[in-house]
Motif scaffolding. Structure first.
Motif, PDB file in Angstrom:
ATOM      1  N   SER A 117       0.848  -1.199   0.000  1.00  0.00           N
ATOM      2  CA  SER A 117       0.000   0.000   0.000  1.00  0.00           C
ATOM      3  C   SER A 117       0.879   1.243   0.000  1.00  0.00           C
ATOM      4  O   SER A 117       2.070   1.164   0.266  1.00  0.00           O
ATOM      5  CB  SER A 117      -0.910   0.003   1.231  1.00  0.00           C
ATOM      6  OG  SER A 117      -0.123  -0.017   2.421  1.00  0.00           O
ATOM      7  N   GLY A 118       0.250   2.396  -0.303  1.00  0.00           N
ATOM      8  CA  GLY A 118       1.012   3.630  -0.168  1.00  0.00           C
ATOM      9  C   GLY A 118       0.853   4.629  -1.286  1.00  0.00           C
ATOM     10  O   GLY A 118      -0.016   4.514  -2.146  1.00  0.00           O
ATOM     11  N   ILE A 119       1.735   5.632  -1.269  1.00  0.00           N
ATOM     12  CA  ILE A 119       1.645   6.799  -2.142  1.00  0.00           C
ATOM     13  C   ILE A 119       2.186   6.488  -3.531  1.00  0.00           C
ATOM     14  O   ILE A 119       3.247   5.884  -3.681  1.00  0.00           O
ATOM     15  CB  ILE A 119       2.427   7.980  -1.538  1.00  0.00           C
ATOM     16  CG1 ILE A 119       1.896   8.321  -0.136  1.00  0.00           C
ATOM     17  CG2 ILE A 119       2.350   9.198  -2.436  1.00  0.00           C
ATOM     18  CD1 ILE A 119       2.711   9.358   0.593  1.00  0.00           C
ATOM     19  N   MET A 120       1.419   6.934  -4.532  1.00  0.00           N
ATOM     20  CA  MET A 120       1.848   6.802  -5.929  1.00  0.00           C
ATOM     21  C   MET A 120       1.660   8.134  -6.649  1.00  0.00           C
ATOM     22  O   MET A 120       0.833   8.952  -6.245  1.00  0.00           O
ATOM     23  CB  MET A 120       1.059   5.700  -6.642  1.00  0.00           C
ATOM     24  CG  MET A 120       1.293   4.308  -6.089  1.00  0.00           C
ATOM     25  SD  MET A 120       0.400   3.034  -7.021  1.00  0.00           S
ATOM     26  CE  MET A 120       1.329   3.032  -8.554  1.00  0.00           C
ATOM     27  N   TYR A 177       8.225 -14.578   0.461  1.00  0.00           N
ATOM     28  CA  TYR A 177       9.527 -14.751   1.097  1.00  0.00           C
ATOM     29  C   TYR A 177       9.434 -14.961   2.611  1.00  0.00           C
ATOM     30  O   TYR A 177      10.462 -15.061   3.276  1.00  0.00           O
ATOM     31  CB  TYR A 177      10.419 -13.534   0.803  1.00  0.00           C
ATOM     32  CG  TYR A 177      10.459 -13.165  -0.652  1.00  0.00           C
ATOM     33  CD1 TYR A 177      11.210 -13.909  -1.551  1.00  0.00           C
ATOM     34  CD2 TYR A 177       9.728 -12.090  -1.154  1.00  0.00           C
ATOM     35  CE1 TYR A 177      11.242 -13.586  -2.907  1.00  0.00           C
ATOM     36  CE2 TYR A 177       9.755 -11.755  -2.506  1.00  0.00           C
ATOM     37  CZ  TYR A 177      10.513 -12.500  -3.378  1.00  0.00           C
ATOM     38  OH  TYR A 177      10.546 -12.185  -4.709  1.00  0.00           O
ATOM     39  N   GLY A 178       8.232 -15.016   3.134  1.00  0.00           N
ATOM     40  CA  GLY A 178       8.042 -15.226   4.561  1.00  0.00           C
ATOM     41  C   GLY A 178       6.803 -16.058   4.833  1.00  0.00           C
ATOM     42  O   GLY A 178       6.618 -17.115   4.233  1.00  0.00           O
ATOM     43  N   SER A 179       5.929 -15.561   5.700  1.00  0.00           N
ATOM     44  CA  SER A 179       4.713 -16.286   6.059  1.00  0.00           C
ATOM     45  C   SER A 179       3.480 -15.427   5.770  1.00  0.00           C
ATOM     46  O   SER A 179       3.508 -14.209   5.959  1.00  0.00           O
ATOM     47  CB  SER A 179       4.731 -16.638   7.559  1.00  0.00           C
ATOM     48  OG  SER A 179       5.883 -17.374   7.885  1.00  0.00           O
ATOM     49  N   PRO A 180       2.395 -16.053   5.317  1.00  0.00           N
ATOM     50  CA  PRO A 180       1.166 -15.296   5.039  1.00  0.00           C
ATOM     51  C   PRO A 180       0.571 -14.684   6.316  1.00  0.00           C
ATOM     52  O   PRO A 180       0.760 -15.195   7.419  1.00  0.00           O
ATOM     53  CB  PRO A 180       0.223 -16.351   4.451  1.00  0.00           C
ATOM     54  CG  PRO A 180       1.098 -17.483   4.038  1.00  0.00           C
ATOM     55  CD  PRO A 180       2.253 -17.480   4.983  1.00  0.00           C
ATOM     56  N   ALA A 181      -0.141 -13.604   6.148  1.00  0.00           N
ATOM     57  CA  ALA A 181      -0.900 -12.969   7.232  1.00  0.00           C
ATOM     58  C   ALA A 181      -2.110 -12.301   6.570  1.00  0.00           C
ATOM     59  O   ALA A 181      -2.412 -12.550   5.410  1.00  0.00           O
ATOM     60  CB  ALA A 181      -0.035 -11.963   7.989  1.00  0.00           C
ATOM     61  N   ASN A 182      -2.794 -11.438   7.327  1.00  0.00           N
ATOM     62  CA  ASN A 182      -3.979 -10.792   6.755  1.00  0.00           C
ATOM     63  C   ASN A 182      -3.642  -9.765   5.675  1.00  0.00           C
ATOM     64  O   ASN A 182      -4.493  -9.339   4.911  1.00  0.00           O
ATOM     65  CB  ASN A 182      -4.794 -10.132   7.862  1.00  0.00           C
ATOM     66  CG  ASN A 182      -4.004  -9.026   8.564  1.00  0.00           C
ATOM     67  OD1 ASN A 182      -2.813  -9.183   8.823  1.00  0.00           O
ATOM     68  ND2 ASN A 182      -4.660  -7.937   8.871  1.00  0.00           N
ATOM     69  N   ARG A 183      -2.357  -9.359   5.590  1.00  0.00           N
ATOM     70  CA  ARG A 183      -1.887  -8.453   4.555  1.00  0.00           C
ATOM     71  C   ARG A 183      -0.369  -8.411   4.593  1.00  0.00           C
ATOM     72  O   ARG A 183       0.260  -8.925   5.516  1.00  0.00           O
ATOM     73  CB  ARG A 183      -2.440  -7.040   4.727  1.00  0.00           C
ATOM     74  CG  ARG A 183      -1.947  -6.302   5.977  1.00  0.00           C
ATOM     75  CD  ARG A 183      -2.030  -4.780   5.811  1.00  0.00           C
ATOM     76  NE  ARG A 183      -1.082  -4.324   4.800  1.00  0.00           N
ATOM     77  CZ  ARG A 183      -0.989  -3.043   4.412  1.00  0.00           C
ATOM     78  NH1 ARG A 183      -1.796  -2.138   4.924  1.00  0.00           N
ATOM     79  NH2 ARG A 183      -0.111  -2.682   3.507  1.00  0.00           N
ATOM     80  N   LEU A 184       0.229  -7.813   3.565  1.00  0.00           N
ATOM     81  CA  LEU A 184       1.661  -7.539   3.576  1.00  0.00           C
ATOM     82  C   LEU A 184       1.871  -6.224   4.318  1.00  0.00           C
ATOM     83  O   LEU A 184       1.333  -5.190   3.917  1.00  0.00           O
ATOM     84  CB  LEU A 184       2.203  -7.438   2.153  1.00  0.00           C
ATOM     85  CG  LEU A 184       3.682  -7.038   2.038  1.00  0.00           C
ATOM     86  CD1 LEU A 184       4.589  -8.149   2.546  1.00  0.00           C
ATOM     87  CD2 LEU A 184       4.041  -6.688   0.589  1.00  0.00           C
ATOM     88  N   PRO A 191      11.784 -11.544   7.481  1.00  0.00           N
ATOM     89  CA  PRO A 191      10.810 -11.227   6.438  1.00  0.00           C
ATOM     90  C   PRO A 191       9.796 -10.194   6.898  1.00  0.00           C
ATOM     91  O   PRO A 191       9.517 -10.060   8.099  1.00  0.00           O
ATOM     92  CB  PRO A 191      10.117 -12.564   6.166  1.00  0.00           C
ATOM     93  CG  PRO A 191      10.917 -13.600   6.863  1.00  0.00           C
ATOM     94  CD  PRO A 191      11.707 -12.934   7.924  1.00  0.00           C
ATOM     95  N   ILE A 192       9.256  -9.461   5.953  1.00  0.00           N
ATOM     96  CA  ILE A 192       8.159  -8.551   6.257  1.00  0.00           C
ATOM     97  C   ILE A 192       6.939  -9.371   6.629  1.00  0.00           C
ATOM     98  O   ILE A 192       6.626 -10.373   5.978  1.00  0.00           O
ATOM     99  CB  ILE A 192       7.864  -7.638   5.054  1.00  0.00           C
ATOM    100  CG1 ILE A 192       9.090  -6.770   4.727  1.00  0.00           C
ATOM    101  CG2 ILE A 192       6.654  -6.746   5.322  1.00  0.00           C
ATOM    102  CD1 ILE A 192       8.963  -5.970   3.438  1.00  0.00           C
ATOM    103  N   LEU A 193       6.262  -8.986   7.672  1.00  0.00           N
ATOM    104  CA  LEU A 193       5.073  -9.707   8.128  1.00  0.00           C
ATOM    105  C   LEU A 193       4.048  -9.772   6.998  1.00  0.00           C
ATOM    106  O   LEU A 193       3.757  -8.778   6.342  1.00  0.00           O
ATOM    107  CB  LEU A 193       4.468  -8.983   9.339  1.00  0.00           C
ATOM    108  CG  LEU A 193       3.245  -9.648   9.987  1.00  0.00           C
ATOM    109  CD1 LEU A 193       3.600 -10.998  10.556  1.00  0.00           C
ATOM    110  CD2 LEU A 193       2.674  -8.736  11.089  1.00  0.00           C
ATOM    111  N   GLY A 194       3.527 -10.981   6.776  1.00  0.00           N
ATOM    112  CA  GLY A 194       2.527 -11.157   5.724  1.00  0.00           C
ATOM    113  C   GLY A 194       3.096 -11.345   4.340  1.00  0.00           C
ATOM    114  O   GLY A 194       2.340 -11.353   3.363  1.00  0.00           O
ATOM    115  N   ASP A 195       4.420 -11.525   4.231  1.00  0.00           N
ATOM    116  CA  ASP A 195       5.020 -11.729   2.918  1.00  0.00           C
ATOM    117  C   ASP A 195       4.880 -13.197   2.522  1.00  0.00           C
ATOM    118  O   ASP A 195       5.673 -14.046   2.943  1.00  0.00           O
ATOM    119  CB  ASP A 195       6.505 -11.332   2.944  1.00  0.00           C
ATOM    120  CG  ASP A 195       7.115 -11.284   1.551  1.00  0.00           C
ATOM    121  OD1 ASP A 195       6.514 -11.850   0.641  1.00  0.00           O
ATOM    122  OD2 ASP A 195       8.193 -10.669   1.399  1.00  0.00           O
ATOM    123  N   ASP A 196       3.892 -13.496   1.698  1.00  0.00           N
ATOM    124  CA  ASP A 196       3.630 -14.889   1.333  1.00  0.00           C
ATOM    125  C   ASP A 196       4.589 -15.425   0.286  1.00  0.00           C
ATOM    126  O   ASP A 196       4.541 -16.602  -0.066  1.00  0.00           O
ATOM    127  CB  ASP A 196       2.182 -15.061   0.850  1.00  0.00           C
ATOM    128  CG  ASP A 196       1.836 -14.133  -0.303  1.00  0.00           C
ATOM    129  OD1 ASP A 196       2.705 -13.324  -0.700  1.00  0.00           O
ATOM    130  OD2 ASP A 196       0.709 -14.211  -0.804  1.00  0.00           O
TER     131      ASP A 196
END
Length: 516
Positions: A366-369, A481-488, A474-479
Motif C-alpha cells: 500500500s502507499g503513495i503513488m 519470502y516469509g509467512s502469510p498474514a492478513n496483509r503484507l 521477512p516482512i510480516l505477511g510476505d507470502d
C-alpha cells in the motif's frame, strides 16, 4: 517434519551440521481419502532427488524414474557422456592446441615483421629527406636530379618489399587459419551432436512423463506445455508426484501443502519449516491439468482482487496527481484481472495523455503513488526517478527483533526464471539493488523499520528484508519470502519530488495503519 527429524532410512543432514555443503529440500504432503473404505490418510513426497535416490519407502515414487537401471535414460546418458568426454579429449589434445598456437605465432610474427618494416621505411624516409636537403644547394643540378631518382627508387623498392611481405604473411596466416578452421569445424560438429542427442533425450524423457487428472485423462509433459518446451526438472516436484500416486491408487485428494526443510539456498529465500506454493514455471501448467475433475478452493489472489479496492486522491493540480493505493490492488492490469490503479486513473482522467503512472507498487504493497496528466509531465517526473532525485520512505513490520539500529543492504537481484515473480540474489546476473534502513521500534517480537530504497528493483525491500545476507527478518505477511498474514505489512509512507512546472519541492506523507 517429525519423520524427517527422527528418521534413519537415509543419510542427509539438510545443511544442519556445521560446515555442511548440503542444503534443504522441498517436501509435500497430500491428505487423501480411500474411495473404498473412506479412510483418511496422507502421502508424502520430496522434490527432485533425496540422498542421490528417487526411491524411498516413506515417500511416493517419481512419475518417471530417470535413475531406474532398466529404462533408456542411463544408456542414452552414457552415450552423451562418452561423446562429451571425446569432445573434452579433443579440446585438450596437442593437435588442437598446436593449431591455435601456430596461428597465433604466425599472426604475431606477421605483425612484428610488418611493424618493423614500417619503422624501417620511416627511418629511411628521414635519411632520404636529409640527403635531399643537404644535396639541394651543394651539388650540380644534373647530379641532384640523379640523386632524386635514386631516392625515389629506394622508396619504391621498400614499398614493394612491404607489399611482398604482407602477401607472404597473409598466405602464412591463411594456411594456419585453414588448420584452425578444420579444428573449429570438428568442435562445432561435436557441439551439434551433443545438442541433438541431448534434445532428443529430453524429448523422449518428457514423453514418458505422463500425468493423470481426476477425470482419468492422461497427458505427457510435451502435450501439456505445447507449444513451449517444458523446463528441465518438470514433473520432479512434490505436488505432481503426490497427485499422480493418488490417482493411480484410487485415492481422493483432500488437501495438499508443501514446505521447505533445512538450510536455505544461497540465491533463494527458503525458511526452514515454512510452507510455499507450487512453483510457477514447472508445476503450474502440470497442476492446471492434474487438478481437473477436482473441486478446488478459489484462488485467494484472484478472490482478493475481486474486492475492487478504490484509490484515494491525496493531491492534484492541472499537471499531476498523487494518490493512495490500498494493499492487494494491482498497479497495472494483470493477465486475469484488469481492474487496477491504472484503469481507475483512466476513468478519472479520460482526457489525460501519456502513460499516466510514473512508477508502480507491488500488488500487496500500500502507499503513495504519483501520476502525470500529460506525456510531457510524465517524462519529466520519470527523469527524476531515473536520476534518483525522488525521495521515498517505506515503513514495514518485520517478523523478528533486529539488534542493529540502522544499516545498508546491497544484494543484486534478478527474476527467478523457474518461479516468477519471485526474485533471487545473483552476483553474476543480478542488477544492483541498494537499500538503506532504520529501526523505529521493537515490540512483541516484531520490528518496525523504515526503508529508504536507493534503487527500485522488483521486490527489492521484500528480498532485502528476508534474505539471510540482508536483515534475515521477512516482512510480516510476505507470502512469497516469509509467512502469510492478513496483509503484507509494507507501506509507501512518504514521497518527495520537484514539481516539473512550478519547481516547488513537494513532500507527501501518509501514515500507515499497522504501526500502532
Amino acid at each position: 517434519m517429525h519423520y524427517l527429524k527422527n528418521q534413519n532410512d537415509f543419510i542427509y543432514d539438510f545443511g544442519f551440521k556445521k560446515g555442511s555443503q548440503q542444503v534443504g529440500k522441498m517436501f509435500g504432503v497430500l491428505v487423501v481419502q480411500n474411495t473404498n473404505t473412506n479412510e483418511i490418510g496422507f502421502l508424502a513426497a520430496f522434490s527432485g532427488k533425496l540422498a542421490d535416490s528417487n526411491q524411498h519407502d516413506y515417500f511416493v515414487p517419481p512419475v518417471f524414474d530417470l535413475l531406474d537401471e532398466n529404462n533408456f535414460f542411463k544408456a542414452e546418458e552414457a552415450k552423451i557422456n562418452a561423446l562429451h568426454n571425446d569432445y573434452e579429449v579433443f579440446l585438450n589434445s596437442d593437435e588442437y592446441k598446436l593449431t591455435l598456437a601456430k596461428l597465433k605465432e604466425v599472426e604475431d610474427k606477421a605483425k612484428s615483421d610488418l611493424k618493423s618494416h614500417k619503422q624501417l621505411e620511416k627511418e629511411a624516409k628521414k635519411q632520404r629527406d636529409l640527403k635531399r636537403k643537404l644535396a639541394e644547394n651543394t651539388i650540380e643540378k644534373s647530379n641532384f636530379e640523379t640523386l632524386l631518382k635514386e631516392l625515389a627508387e629506394e622508396s619504391k623498392s621498400l614499398s614493394i618489399l612491404y607489399k611482398k611481405k604482407r602477401k607472404y604473411w597473409n598466405y602464412q596466416i591463411e594456411a594456419a587459419q585453414k588448420e584452425v578452421d578444420y579444428s573449429l569445424a570438428k568442435q562445432s560438429d561435436f557441439k551439434e551432436q551433443l545438442q541433438q542427442k541431448s534434445s532428443s533425450l529430453q524429448q523422449r524423457i518428457f514423453k514418458n512423463y505422463r500425468f493423470l487428472n481426476a477425470k482419468g485423462e492422461v497427458k505427457d509433459a510435451l502435450t501439456i506445455f505445447n507449444p513451449h518446451q517444458p523446463p528441465a526438472g518438470t514433473g520432479e516436484c512434490a505436488a505432481p508426484k503426490l497427485l499422480q500416486y493418488a490417482y493411480l491408487h484410487n485415492l481422493k485428494p483432500i488437501a495438499m501443502a508443501e514446505f521447505w526443510y533445512g538450510k536455505s539456498l544461497k540465491s533463494q529465500i527458503r525458511k526452514h519449516g515454512e510452507f510455499y506454493p507450487a512453483c510457477r514455471s514447472k508445476c503450474e501448467p502440470l497442476l492446471a491439468h492434474m487438478l481437473q475433475g477436482l473441486e478446488v478452493e478459489e484462488n485467494p489472489i484472484e478472490a482478493s482482487l475481486l474486492g475492487r479496492k478504490k484509490i484515494q486522491l491525496i493531491f492534484e493540480d492541472e499537471y499531476l496527481a498523487v494518490i493512495l493505493k490500498p494493499h492487494e490492488l494491482l498497479s497495472v492490469p494483470g493477465k486475469r484481472t484488469k481492474f487496477s490503479v491504472l484503469t481507475q486513473l483512466q476513468e478519472l482522467y479520460p482526457n489525460a495523455s501519456g502513460p499516466l503512472l510514473v512508477h508502480r507498487l507491488d500488488m500487496s504493497t500500500s502507499g503513495i503513488m504519483l501520476m502525470a496528466k500529460s506525456d510531457a509531465i510524465h517524462k519529466q517526473l520519470q527523469a527524476q526517478f531515473i536520476q534518483r532525485k525522488v525521495k521515498k520512505t517505506y515503513q514495514a513490520l518485520l517478523e523478528g527483533e533486529l539488534q542493529e539500529n540502522e544499516g545498508e543492504i546491497q544484494l543484486p537481484l534478478r527474476v527467478d526464471l523457474d518461479n516468477r515473480p519471485h526474485q533471487m540474489v545473483c552476483n553474476k546476473h543480478g542488477k544492483p539493488a541498494h537499500t538503506k534502513w532504520k529501526k523505529i521500534r521493537v515490540k512483541a517480537g516484531k520490528t518496525l523499520v523504515e526503508f529508504y530504497p536507493i534503487t527500485g528493483r522488483t521486490h527489492q525491500l521484500r528480498v532485502h528484508a528476508a534474505h539471510p545476507l540482508g536483515l534475515n527478518c521477512p516482512i510480516l505477511g510476505d507470502d512469497l519470502y516469509g509467512s502469510p498474514a492478513n496483509r503484507l505489512y509494507l507501506h509507501a509512507y512518504t514521497l518527495g519530488f520537484t514539481h516539473p512546472v512550478t519547481n516547488e519541492k513537494l513532500v507527501f506523507k501518509e501514515p500507515v495503519d499497522f504501526v500502532n
